[in-house]
Design an enzyme around this catalytic site. Structure first.
Site, mmCIF file in Angstrom:
data_model
loop_
_atom_site.group_PDB
_atom_site.id
_atom_site.type_symbol
_atom_site.label_atom_id
_atom_site.label_comp_id
_atom_site.label_asym_id
_atom_site.label_seq_id
_atom_site.Cartn_x
_atom_site.Cartn_y
_atom_site.Cartn_z
ATOM 1 N N GLU B 144 0.831 -1.205 0.000
ATOM 2 C CA GLU B 144 0.000 0.000 0.000
ATOM 3 C C GLU B 144 0.870 1.261 0.000
ATOM 4 O O GLU B 144 0.578 2.236 -0.686
ATOM 5 C CB GLU B 144 -0.896 -0.040 1.240
ATOM 6 N N SER B 230 19.323 -8.214 -7.882
ATOM 7 C CA SER B 230 18.244 -8.353 -8.866
ATOM 8 C C SER B 230 18.470 -9.413 -9.947
ATOM 9 O O SER B 230 17.515 -10.079 -10.330
ATOM 10 C CB SER B 230 17.975 -7.013 -9.545
ATOM 11 N N HIS B 359 3.501 -10.006 -9.461
ATOM 12 C CA HIS B 359 4.949 -10.204 -9.403
ATOM 13 C C HIS B 359 5.591 -9.112 -8.527
ATOM 14 O O HIS B 359 6.444 -9.389 -7.692
ATOM 15 C CB HIS B 359 5.538 -10.164 -10.809
ATOM 16 N N SER B 360 5.163 -7.888 -8.735
ATOM 17 C CA SER B 360 5.675 -6.756 -7.958
ATOM 18 C C SER B 360 4.695 -5.614 -8.136
ATOM 19 O O SER B 360 3.674 -5.764 -8.811
ATOM 20 C CB SER B 360 7.050 -6.332 -8.474
#
EC number: 1.2.4.4
Lengths: 369, 468
Positions: B144, B230, B359-360
């Protein structure tokens, strides 16, 4: 005379082929004795394997490091590795070993070892094959300390790899990829010019707390022989060495090419009366800007030479920095004598490499600018 | 160590010693049973391969004695230990009836086979539950906060909490963890404070990573959790190297390496598996097969029987588990750990699960999957619900406690969140440190150049949010 000899040679070869078929000819059976003799027997028309484009000049025997031994470059590397291994008393076959054939695995594995604090020395058989490991080197090894806020690092990793032209290596056994890695903050890139330099620099790389790539000029493995200390010693990284002082032109190179420009310096003195300062850069990243600039401020002229292709080669970085720092001291544009912007060719190697004649010619133009 | 008798072959039962080599063939036409005995497949296999094949499995190639004889019609190839066959037959990969999925609880949280119940103490199981739920709460709030522009990016762990906590609980505290990016529950289980999770996501002065990476790229030296990066699968060969070093140091430590089924397609995964097996490393490869790699479903990721089926191809003992069953994950990881350390060999655990979230925050998964599909997993097969039902049926948890814990966990997360928001970002000088252990001269010049630039142009930069 030569022509007769040549045609006689051809006749002999044809006859041999006819008589016994190609297989016997290959095995040398049924051929006149002395058939396979020196290439000069065929005269000027025949090709011969080239002689080296450089002459290795050993440095004077070092005295400050104790007993020395005659070693060639690969023996010096082995000596460094032996010294390094001797620091850890736990011996065993599990310390020097083969891995499956996978460069990305080799380097990744080495990084993992280094993350635990152990020392890893990974060998990539030819620098031409380092590219599968490029991601692990650039995205991982180089960034390990930075991205973790210094919680983790792989400083005890060293990658060593044979590098540079060898006379017949062609596209995939001759490359000098230092420029790709020079663009990568977080790693160090080192290239020695001789056995003595190799051992000291390699030991420094191994002990350095940052991941290092050590490129070994393979053409010097046997060709370069000099007295090398038996005990361990260190040559500092990121320090260039002025191996010949001069006042008119600065010549910069690394690895094998140092011997080429050394010879060019001698030629310039003899034929042109020009005094050259010769610098072996030694560490490509981080490179010793101060030593090079100090020299150019003195001489006003710079020539940088490397086998790797011209465009984007490391000479462009040196050139760019020097013109920023020493603009008003320059008497002529900075000269780069490099390989052409082509893959490294096989049969054309003598034409491809930045040999002493090309360097001499560039130097002459600079002097006359 | 080499030179000593290799316990890895000695300790395992014949079935497991065989199944590592033979699973490819065994999977051909029959269901593979990973545990006791060879089953129906056993006798024909043994007969086919003969005692000589058995003996060979106990020695290294370089230790084998080869007796060459012109009367010997057996294969002499160094590359494989096998008999000749005169029937042309391609081994059929079995994807219709793949490697079975080990589970302990049913979807309602009831133990199916009492002998598989790990019999963990109440306190420990409650810790499982609280770790998973606290993670879930933190995920909701941080997701959020990204939507509101407070942090730049976030990745939730919805649906996969069981894989994190079940596996983390089965390890020793000092076992080294290499993760991919969706393993925050491992850190949560190891009591990584909320403050530090938030600090990394906000990149504030308390971030151990010094503000250098995107959110969710956690790392903690103290808790033996290597900092996330990453690029996918790069951690796999690194984990193997770390395991090799642990083996040499006689550290009694295992390394666990997490990755998704998508990352398992990377070359680094292949490299890692092969190295681990050939170099005999004490490592657990833990694959979270959650059905999607961003928008790429597993049907477009691989054609074989998932990731577990690849293990035997490398000579790695492998198992597939129900990743939403925290006890199954626990049992498998526990046993893998015990044997990896004792026998110095790798294990592959493929935990089947489902990525309930996007996913993100850069992804909207409604673009490639149905809401119904997601709801099924959220409502019918969620690791947290299954464990809660289990706890409740044991009388270890009830609605009152649930209500109180929800309130308490939310409060904890909100407090940490508000604190993290208020903190300054680190000093911009931290751009330049840790590139190398020491700062090179050129970099120092660049640092000074930025400092001078900010003296003149500082008003155009958000300096107020950064530490002086």
């Amino acid at each position: 005379m030569a022509a007769v000899a040549a045609s006689a040679g051809w006749l002999l070869r044809l006859r041999a082929a006819g008589a016994d078929g190609p297989w016997r000819r290959l095995c040398g059976a049924g051929l006149p004795r002395g058939f396979l003799q020196s290439a000069s027997a065929y005269g000027a028309a025949a090709q011969r394997r080239q002689v080296a484009h450089f002459t290795f000049q050993p440095d004077p025997e070092p005295v400050e490091y104790g007993q020395t031994q005659k070693m060639n470059l690969f023996q010096a590397v082995t000596s460094a590795l032996d010294n390094s291994l001797a620091k850890d008393p736990t011996a065993g076959k599990d310390r020097v070993f083969n891995t499956p054939l996978c460069e990305q695995g080799i380097v990744g594995f080495g990084i993992g070892i280094a993350v635990t604090g152990a020392t890893a020395i990974a060998e990539i058989q030819f620098a031409d094959y380092i590219f599968p490991a490029f991601d692990q080197i650039v995205n991982e090894a180089a960034k390990y300390r930075y991205r973790s806020g210094d919680l983790f690092n792989c400083g005890s990793l060293t990658i060593r790899s044979p590098w540079g032209c060898v006379g017949h290596g062609a596209l995939y056994h001759s490359q000098s990829p230092e420029a790709f890695f020079a663009h990568c903050p977080g790693i160090k890139v080192v290239v020695p010019r001789s056995p003595f330099q190799a051992k000291g620099l390699l030991l420094s790389c191994i002990e350095d707390k940052n991941p290092c790539i050590f490129f070994e000029p393979k053409i010097l493995y046997r060709a370069a022989v000099e007295q090398v200390p038996v005990e361990p010693y260190n040559i500092p990284l990121s320090q260039a060495e002025v191996i010949r002082e001069g006042s008119d032109v600065t010549l910069v190179a690394w690895g094998t090419q140092v011997h080429v420009i050394r010879e060019v310096a001698a030629m310039a003195q003899e034929k042109l009366g020009v005094s050259c300062e010769v610098i072996d850069l030694r560490t490509i990243l981080p490179w010793d800007v101060d030593t090079v600039c100090k020299s150019v401020i003195k001489t006003g002229r710079l020539l940088v030479s490397h086998e790797a292709p011209l465009t984007g080669g490391f000479a462009s970085e040196i050139s760019s920095t020097v013109q920023e720092e020493c603009f008003l001291n320059l008497e002529a544009p900075i000269s780069r004598v490099c390989g052409y912007d082509t893959p490294f060719p096989h049969i054309f190697e003598p034409f491809y490499i930045p040999d002493k004649w090309k360097c001499y010619d560039a130097l002459r133009k600079m002097i006359n600018y | 160590m080499k030179g000593q008798p290799r316990s890895r072959r000695g300790e395992g039962r014949i079935s497991e010693g065989w199944s590592a080599k033979m699973a490819v063939a065994a999977a051909a036409a029959r269901v593979w049973r990973p545990s006791r005995g060879l089953g129906r497949a056993g006798l024909p296999l043994l007969r086919l391969l003969g005692a000589r094949g058995l003996a060979r499995s106990h020695t290294h190639r370089w230790q084998q004695q080869r007796h060459f004889s012109s009367l010997d019609d057996k294969p002499q190839f160094p590359g494989a230990s096998a008999e000749f066959i005169d029937k042309l037959e391609f081994i059929q990969p079995n994807v219709i009836s793949g490697i079975p999925i080990y589970r302990v609880m049913d979807r309602q949280g009831q133990i199916i086979n009492p002998s598989e119940d790990p019999h963990l103490p109440q306190e420990k199981v409650l810790k499982f539950y609280k770790s998973m739920t606290l993670l879930n709460t933190m995920d909701r709030i941080l997701y959020e906060s990204q939507r509101q522009g407070r942090i730049s990016f976030y990745m939730t762990n919805y649906g996969e909490e069981g894989t994190h906590v079940g596996s983390a609980a089965a390890l020793d505290d000092t076992d080294l963890v290499f993760g991919q990016y969706r393993e925050a529950g491992v850190l949560m289980y190891r009591d990584y404070p909320l403050e530090l999770f938030m600090a990394q996501c906000y990149g504030n002065v308390s971030d151990l990573g010094k503000g250098r990476q995107m959110p969710v790229h956690y790392g903690c030296r103290e808790r033996h959790f290597v900092t996330i990066s990453s690029p996918l699968a790069t951690q796999i060969p690194q984990a193997v190297g770390a395991a090799y070093a642990a083996k040499r140091a006689n550290a009694n430590r295992v390394v666990i390496c997490y990755f998704g089924e998508g990352a398992a397609s990377e070359g680094d995964a292949h490299a890692g598996f092969n190295f681990a097996a050939t170099l005999e490393c004490p490592i657990i490869f833990f694959c979270r097969n959650n059905g999607y790699a961003i928008s790429t479903p597993t049907s477009e990721q691989y054609r074989g029987d998932g990731i577990a089926a690849r293990g035997p191809g490398y000579g790695i003992l492998s198992i597939r588990v129900d990743g939403n069953d925290v006890f199954a994950v626990y049992n498998a990881t526990k046993e893998a750990r015990r044997r990896a350390v004792a026998e110095n060999q790798p294990f592959l655990i493929e935990a089947m699960t489902y990525r309930i979230g996007h996913h993100s925050t850069s992804d909207d998964s409604s673009a490639y999957r149905s809401v119904d599909e997601v709801n099924y997993w959220d409502k019918q097969d969620h690791p947290i619900s299954r464990l809660r039902h289990h706890l409740q049926s044991r009388g270890w948890w009830d609605d009152e406690q649930e209500k109180a814990w929800r309130k308490q966990s939310r409060k904890k997360v909100m407090e940490a969140f508000e604190q993290a928001e208020r903190k300054l970002k680190p000093n911009p000088n931290l751009i330049f440190s840790d590139v190398y252990q020491e700062m090179p001269a050129q970099l120092r010049k660049q640092q000074e150049s930025l400092a001078r630039h900010l003296q003149t142009y500082g008003e155009h930069y958000p300096l107020d949010h950064f530490e002086k």
